[in-house]
Design a protein around this motif. Sequence first.
Motif, PDB file in Angstrom:
ATOM      1  N   GLN A  62       0.829  -1.206   0.000  1.00 52.85           N
ATOM      2  CA  GLN A  62       0.000   0.000   0.000  1.00 52.85           C
ATOM      3  C   GLN A  62       0.861   1.253   0.000  1.00 52.85           C
ATOM      4  OE1 GLN A  62      -3.326   0.059  -0.236  1.00 52.85           O
ATOM      5  NE2 GLN A  62      -3.464  -2.161  -0.296  1.00 52.85           N
ATOM      6  N   LEU A  63       1.946   1.222   0.768  1.00 53.47           N
ATOM      7  CA  LEU A  63       2.839   2.374   0.831  1.00 53.47           C
ATOM      8  C   LEU A  63       3.541   2.604  -0.509  1.00 53.47           C
ATOM      9  CD1 LEU A  63       4.144   4.588   2.515  1.00 53.47           C
ATOM     10  CD2 LEU A  63       5.876   2.940   3.244  1.00 53.47           C
ATOM     11  N   VAL A  64       3.970   1.517  -1.142  1.00 53.51           N
ATOM     12  CA  VAL A  64       4.618   1.642  -2.453  1.00 53.51           C
ATOM     13  C   VAL A  64       3.640   2.205  -3.480  1.00 53.51           C
ATOM     14  CG1 VAL A  64       5.601   0.338  -4.367  1.00 53.51           C
ATOM     15  CG2 VAL A  64       6.320  -0.160  -2.035  1.00 53.51           C
ATOM     16  N   ALA A  65       2.406   1.691  -3.473  1.00 52.10           N
ATOM     17  CA  ALA A  65       1.397   2.183  -4.413  1.00 52.10           C
ATOM     18  C   ALA A  65       1.095   3.660  -4.169  1.00 52.10           C
ATOM     19  CB  ALA A  65       0.118   1.354  -4.287  1.00 52.10           C
ATOM     20  N   LEU A  66       1.040   4.059  -2.885  1.00 50.09           N
ATOM     21  CA  LEU A  66       0.779   5.451  -2.554  1.00 50.09           C
ATOM     22  C   LEU A  66       1.906   6.358  -3.042  1.00 50.09           C
ATOM     23  CD1 LEU A  66      -0.926   7.595  -1.093  1.00 50.09           C
ATOM     24  CD2 LEU A  66       0.323   7.031   1.008  1.00 50.09           C
ATOM     25  N   CYS A  67       3.137   5.942  -2.825  1.00 56.23           N
ATOM     26  CA  CYS A  67       4.292   6.751  -3.247  1.00 56.23           C
ATOM     27  C   CYS A  67       4.357   6.867  -4.770  1.00 56.23           C
ATOM     28  CB  CYS A  67       5.583   6.147  -2.702  1.00 56.23           C
ATOM     29  SG  CYS A  67       5.738   6.221  -0.905  1.00 56.23           S
ATOM     30  N   LEU A  68       4.151   5.746  -5.466  1.00 55.74           N
ATOM     31  CA  LEU A  68       4.167   5.793  -6.925  1.00 55.74           C
ATOM     32  C   LEU A  68       3.030   6.649  -7.470  1.00 55.74           C
ATOM     33  CD1 LEU A  68       4.997   2.068  -7.784  1.00 55.74           C
ATOM     34  CD2 LEU A  68       6.528   4.036  -7.863  1.00 55.74           C
ATOM     35  N   GLY A  69       1.876   6.582  -6.797  1.00 55.73           N
ATOM     36  CA  GLY A  69       0.758   7.420  -7.212  1.00 55.73           C
ATOM     37  C   GLY A  69       1.056   8.904  -7.058  1.00 55.73           C
ATOM     38  N   GLN A  70       1.770   9.252  -5.986  1.00 58.60           N
ATOM     39  CA  GLN A  70       2.132  10.650  -5.780  1.00 58.60           C
ATOM     40  C   GLN A  70       3.133  11.122  -6.832  1.00 58.60           C
ATOM     41  OE1 GLN A  70       0.520  12.618  -3.555  1.00 58.60           O
ATOM     42  NE2 GLN A  70      -0.675  10.748  -3.343  1.00 58.60           N
ATOM     43  N   VAL A  71       4.050  10.228  -7.224  1.00 59.06           N
ATOM     44  CA  VAL A  71       5.011  10.580  -8.272  1.00 59.06           C
ATOM     45  C   VAL A  71       4.282  10.845  -9.590  1.00 59.06           C
ATOM     46  CG1 VAL A  71       6.936   9.735  -9.670  1.00 59.06           C
ATOM     47  CG2 VAL A  71       6.927   9.349  -7.199  1.00 59.06           C
ATOM     48  N   LEU A  72       3.323   9.974  -9.922  1.00 61.11           N
ATOM     49  CA  LEU A  72       2.541  10.172 -11.142  1.00 61.11           C
ATOM     50  C   LEU A  72       1.717  11.454 -11.069  1.00 61.11           C
ATOM     51  CD1 LEU A  72       1.288   6.534 -11.836  1.00 61.11           C
ATOM     52  CD2 LEU A  72       3.086   7.779 -13.025  1.00 61.11           C
ATOM     53  N   SER A  73       1.146  11.723  -9.900  1.00 60.92           N
ATOM     54  CA  SER A  73       0.366  12.948  -9.725  1.00 60.92           C
ATOM     55  C   SER A  73       1.237  14.181  -9.920  1.00 60.92           C
ATOM     56  CB  SER A  73      -0.269  12.971  -8.333  1.00 60.92           C
ATOM     57  OG  SER A  73      -1.161  11.890  -8.157  1.00 60.92           O
ATOM     58  N   LEU A  74       2.458  14.127  -9.410  1.00 59.84           N
ATOM     59  CA  LEU A  74       3.389  15.247  -9.584  1.00 59.84           C
ATOM     60  C   LEU A  74       3.706  15.463 -11.059  1.00 59.84           C
ATOM     61  CD1 LEU A  74       5.245  17.386  -8.353  1.00 59.84           C
ATOM     62  CD2 LEU A  74       7.004  15.622  -8.129  1.00 59.84           C
ATOM     63  N   CYS A  75       3.905  14.364 -11.787  1.00 59.06           N
ATOM     64  CA  CYS A  75       4.191  14.484 -13.228  1.00 59.06           C
ATOM     65  C   CYS A  75       3.006  15.070 -13.985  1.00 59.06           C
ATOM     66  CB  CYS A  75       4.559  13.111 -13.791  1.00 59.06           C
ATOM     67  SG  CYS A  75       6.102  12.415 -13.164  1.00 59.06           S
ATOM     68  N   LEU A  76       1.798  14.593 -13.659  1.00 53.23           N
ATOM     69  CA  LEU A  76       0.606  15.101 -14.336  1.00 53.23           C
ATOM     70  C   LEU A  76       0.368  16.571 -14.005  1.00 53.23           C
ATOM     71  CD1 LEU A  76      -1.823  12.064 -13.845  1.00 53.23           C
ATOM     72  CD2 LEU A  76      -0.718  12.792 -15.958  1.00 53.23           C
ATOM     73  N   THR A  77       0.586  16.931 -12.738  1.00 55.30           N
ATOM     74  CA  THR A  77       0.409  18.327 -12.352  1.00 55.30           C
ATOM     75  C   THR A  77       1.423  19.225 -13.049  1.00 55.30           C
ATOM     76  OG1 THR A  77      -0.394  17.609 -10.175  1.00 55.30           O
ATOM     77  CG2 THR A  77       0.292  19.908 -10.404  1.00 55.30           C
ATOM     78  N   SER A  78       2.654  18.769 -13.145  1.00 55.08           N
ATOM     79  CA  SER A  78       3.684  19.546 -13.843  1.00 55.08           C
ATOM     80  C   SER A  78       3.319  19.755 -15.302  1.00 55.08           C
ATOM     81  CB  SER A  78       5.039  18.840 -13.738  1.00 55.08           C
ATOM     82  OG  SER A  78       5.423  18.679 -12.385  1.00 55.08           O
ATOM     83  N   CYS A  79       2.788  18.701 -15.920  1.00 55.04           N
ATOM     84  CA  CYS A  79       2.343  18.810 -17.317  1.00 55.04           C
ATOM     85  C   CYS A  79       1.201  19.810 -17.448  1.00 55.04           C
ATOM     86  CB  CYS A  79       1.916  17.437 -17.828  1.00 55.04           C
ATOM     87  SG  CYS A  79       1.333  17.414 -19.532  1.00 55.04           S
ATOM     88  N   GLY A  80       0.272  19.769 -16.490  1.00 60.61           N
ATOM     89  CA  GLY A  80      -0.854  20.698 -16.527  1.00 60.61           C
ATOM     90  C   GLY A  80      -0.425  22.141 -16.333  1.00 60.61           C
ATOM     91  N   VAL A  81       0.469  22.370 -15.364  1.00 58.56           N
ATOM     92  CA  VAL A  81       0.956  23.733 -15.120  1.00 58.56           C
ATOM     93  C   VAL A  81       1.696  24.269 -16.341  1.00 58.56           C
ATOM     94  CG1 VAL A  81       2.556  25.109 -13.737  1.00 58.56           C
ATOM     95  CG2 VAL A  81       1.073  23.430 -12.623  1.00 58.56           C
ATOM     96  N   THR A  82       2.501  23.419 -16.960  1.00 65.04           N
ATOM     97  CA  THR A  82       3.242  23.846 -18.154  1.00 65.04           C
ATOM     98  C   THR A  82       2.296  24.194 -19.299  1.00 65.04           C
ATOM     99  OG1 THR A  82       5.080  22.406 -17.520  1.00 65.04           O
ATOM    100  CG2 THR A  82       5.022  23.182 -19.793  1.00 65.04           C
TER     101      THR A  82
END
Length: 230
Positions: A62-82
């Motif tokens: 669960q912790l690994v899935a949560l961390c990987l999900g946050q990494v993906l969220s950061l990438c998607l947010t960066s793409c959106g901001v750009t």
Amino acid sequence: YNLVMLSEEADDIFSDRKNLAVNSKGGGEDDGSLEEESEDMVREEESKVMRTMKKLTWYQRQLVALCLGQVLSLCLTSCGVTSQSLATFYGVDIPTTQSFLNYLLLGIIYSLVSLRNYQGFIKSIKQRWWILLLLAFVDVEANFVIVTAYQYTTITSVMLLDCFTIPCVMILSFVILRERFRWLHLLSVIICIIGLVILLYSDAIRDQDSEGSQQILGDMLVLLSSVLYS
């Protein structure tokens, strides 16, 4: 969540394939090819990621899935901001060019990965080429539509309305995969849809107050991209 569920399903698949390989032994020369094929199937299922995940406890997964999900969220947010910055400050409207680098990197990485099992990759292409072509077309159009939406609406609306993918996936899972959901799942989706309706209503009021605003058009594009993503 998908990574955790995949790892748990991989345990069952790996066990079934391993039993198949064991049962195929001792059947004489006629069963020799079946034994080799079963062992190959077992090796394919046992990837490095799955071996690592099987060593972890449920809480660690669960912790690994949560961390990987946050990494993906950061990438998607960066793409959106750009994308929002390009549209707002520079008036850049090049959705196809913006997505090109993503597909270029995906093509390079997965082409190198497919070289490890070249014969299986070619066989998969020959058998499912039309499905892969259809999925590629839908994914490209989804990226094109959502990048275009930044020209008309805000990044806040895009990020929130993009959650419409969840109820779309649930509907497709129910119709195609015959998946059954609990009342808690349905309640969560209802709350999600209520929030989307409120956001759409808010943007509609803002459109009436601001001349030349096309936020509703941008919101509709985001909803369309969510359907395509699902």
